[in-house]
Design an enzyme around this catalytic site. Structure first.
Site, short mmCIF file in Angstrom:
data_model
loop_
_atom_site.label_atom_id
_atom_site.label_comp_id
_atom_site.label_asym_id
_atom_site.label_seq_id
_atom_site.Cartn_x
_atom_site.Cartn_y
_atom_site.Cartn_z
N ASP A 1 1.00 -1.17 -0.10
CA ASP A 1 0.01 0.09 -0.08
C ASP A 1 0.80 1.39 -0.13
OD1 ASP A 1 -2.76 -0.68 -0.20
OD2 ASP A 1 -2.58 -1.64 1.80
N ASP B 1 -7.71 -3.81 -4.53
CA ASP B 1 -7.05 -2.60 -4.04
C ASP B 1 -5.61 -2.50 -4.57
OD1 ASP B 1 -8.65 -4.22 -2.40
OD2 ASP B 1 -8.57 -3.00 -0.74
N THR C 1 -13.00 -13.75 -0.99
CA THR C 1 -13.16 -12.13 -0.32
C THR C 1 -12.48 -12.15 1.00
OG1 THR C 1 -14.78 -10.51 -0.11
CG2 THR C 1 -15.41 -12.57 0.77
N ARG D 1 -16.61 -1.20 -2.42
CA ARG D 1 -15.25 -0.68 -2.75
C ARG D 1 -14.37 -1.33 -3.77
NH1 ARG D 1 -14.02 -0.25 2.29
NH2 ARG D 1 -12.01 -1.09 2.59
N TRP E 1 -12.25 0.46 -6.53
CA TRP E 1 -10.88 0.49 -6.80
C TRP E 1 -10.35 -0.10 -7.97
CZ3 TRP E 1 -9.50 3.19 -3.01
CH2 TRP E 1 -9.54 2.93 -1.69
#
Length: 393
Positions: free
Chosen positions: A109, A168, A227, A239, A243
């Site tokens: 991230d 993400d 998931t 979300r 993304w």
């Protein structure tokens, strides 16, 4: 994310897309006051505002949390609008508070953590001290790429799987494209493209909805489709769809490869045409949540999607008007009392009603820092479009 305002909108006219305009000055005036209060309650730059605890107190996190860059990034957006020296100083301080994470090779991230604050800061100030931090961060991120698997590893382990990749991760590729341009090191760009291509191949269903987690074998084949934060392995976690939409829009901007534009449009069409999308266009936390319509909304997914759709609308096509108008509707909804806090409330976050991880009973129906960030970004993008002379209506 941010570096392209002057070029992105150069050839597009939205005069036919007239809607009741959003008062961007009003929204930023409110946001500035909220964040001035937030700054007063956060003298310690090792405690990053994240969300609200179940007991109503503010939840702060350390710099190694994946969201640590969003507060500094939001402050930069407020400075961009207000030009207030105090906001610039605060944005710099909170950006530098996360600088040590440039050496963190234990997370995928680093785009969120470093590029949101330092990318915006460099764009607005050209502070040369920000560049080596981002370049080191890109190198750290690149260590999580295994060419045999062909994707950047997200987590070190998920259930019994050792190479999980989440949708993400598409959001962290923009840092690699920036680093490739600035350093001349083509490997950063190659990693981003390879990751995006394999994600495109493995992460999406025939209807262009996305799985959250793809678990890979050492040879790059898929071991499982799962998931973590969605309602079920086969559901469309809201979300996650946002993304993917944002990520492939960025991929098209950076490469001009039409397959990425096509993918972004497909994701947008899935999202906007879904029968479970509410009229105000702010989604439930999962499009397939089990107790609709008695499920929480996710303002963060709405904010991310609005910002992405505004950029996507500038690339033309038969749905450009729909993308633009849908994004404006989302921003209008988020700016309404249904989602926007009152001054001094909501632990000084701007937006209410986001969902972080409902299956984990974490951050359910609460403000979350990244919802504010993408809301502010969306407002700036909207305002850039409206202020072009040919787009005024």
């Amino acid at each position: 994310m941010k570096h392209y305002f002057s070029l992105l909108f150069a050839s597009l006219t939205f005069s036919a897309f007239a809607q009741t305009p959003i008062d961007v000055d009003k929204e930023f005036a409110f946001a500035t006051k909220q964040y001035e209060l937030m700054l007063k309650t956060h003298p310690d730059t090792t405690k990053f505002p994240q969300s609200t605890n179940p007991d109503g107190t503010i939840r702060d996190m350390k710099s190694d949390w994946w969201c640590s860059g969003f507060f500094g990034g939001s402050l930069w957006y407020l400075y961009e609008r207000t030009k207030a020296p105090a906001m610039k100083d605060a944005a710099h301080k909170w950006s530098m508070a996360v600088a040590k994470e440039q050496d963190n090779t234990g997370t995928h991230d680093l785009g969120f953590m470093l590029y949101c604050p330092f990318g915006n800061g460099y764009r607005l100030t050209k502070n040369e001290s920000y560049k080596p931090i981002m370049l080191t961060g890109a190198k750290s991120l690149s260590t999580r790429f295994d060419p045999k698997v062909g994707v950047i590893k997200s987590w070190n382990k998920f259930q019994n799987y050792t190479y999980p990749v989440i949708i993400d991760n598409m959001m962290n590729l923009e840092l690699l494209f920036w680093a490739a341009r600035e350093s001349g090191n083509k490997r950063f760009r190659d990693i981003a493209i390879t990751h995006a291509d394999n994600t495109l191949k493995n992460h999406f269903r025939p209807d262009y909805s996305s799985y959250h987690v793809i678990c890979y074998n050492p040879d790059g084949t898929v071991a499982a489709k799962k998931t973590a934060q969605g309602a079920a392995d086969g559901s469309a976690w809201a979300r996650g769809q946002a993304w993917g939409l944002y990520g492939y829009t960025v991929m098209y901007r950076e490469t001009k490869d039409k397959k990425y534009l096509d993918q972004a449009r497909h994701i947008a069409d899935f999202y906007l045409n879904h029968p479970n999308l509410p009229a105000d266009k702010i989604p439930y936390w999962d499009f397939n949540a089990p107790n609709l319509p008695n499920e929480e909304r996710d303002a963060s997914a709405g904010a991310i999607t609005a910002s992405a759709l505004l950029e996507l609308s500038t690339y033309g096509g038969p749905s450009a008007k729909t993308y633009y108008q849908s994004a404006v509707k989302m921003l209008q909804s988020l700016a309404s009392p249904a989602y926007k806090a009152n001054l001094g409330e909501n632990n000084n976050f701007i937006l209410k009603h986001s969902v972080g991880h409902k299956p984990g009973k974490s951050e359910v129906d609460t403000p979350i820092i990244y919802a504010d960030y993408y809301f502010l970004e969306g407002l700036l993008r909207y305002d850039t479009l409206r202020k072009k002379p040919e787009n005024k209506s």
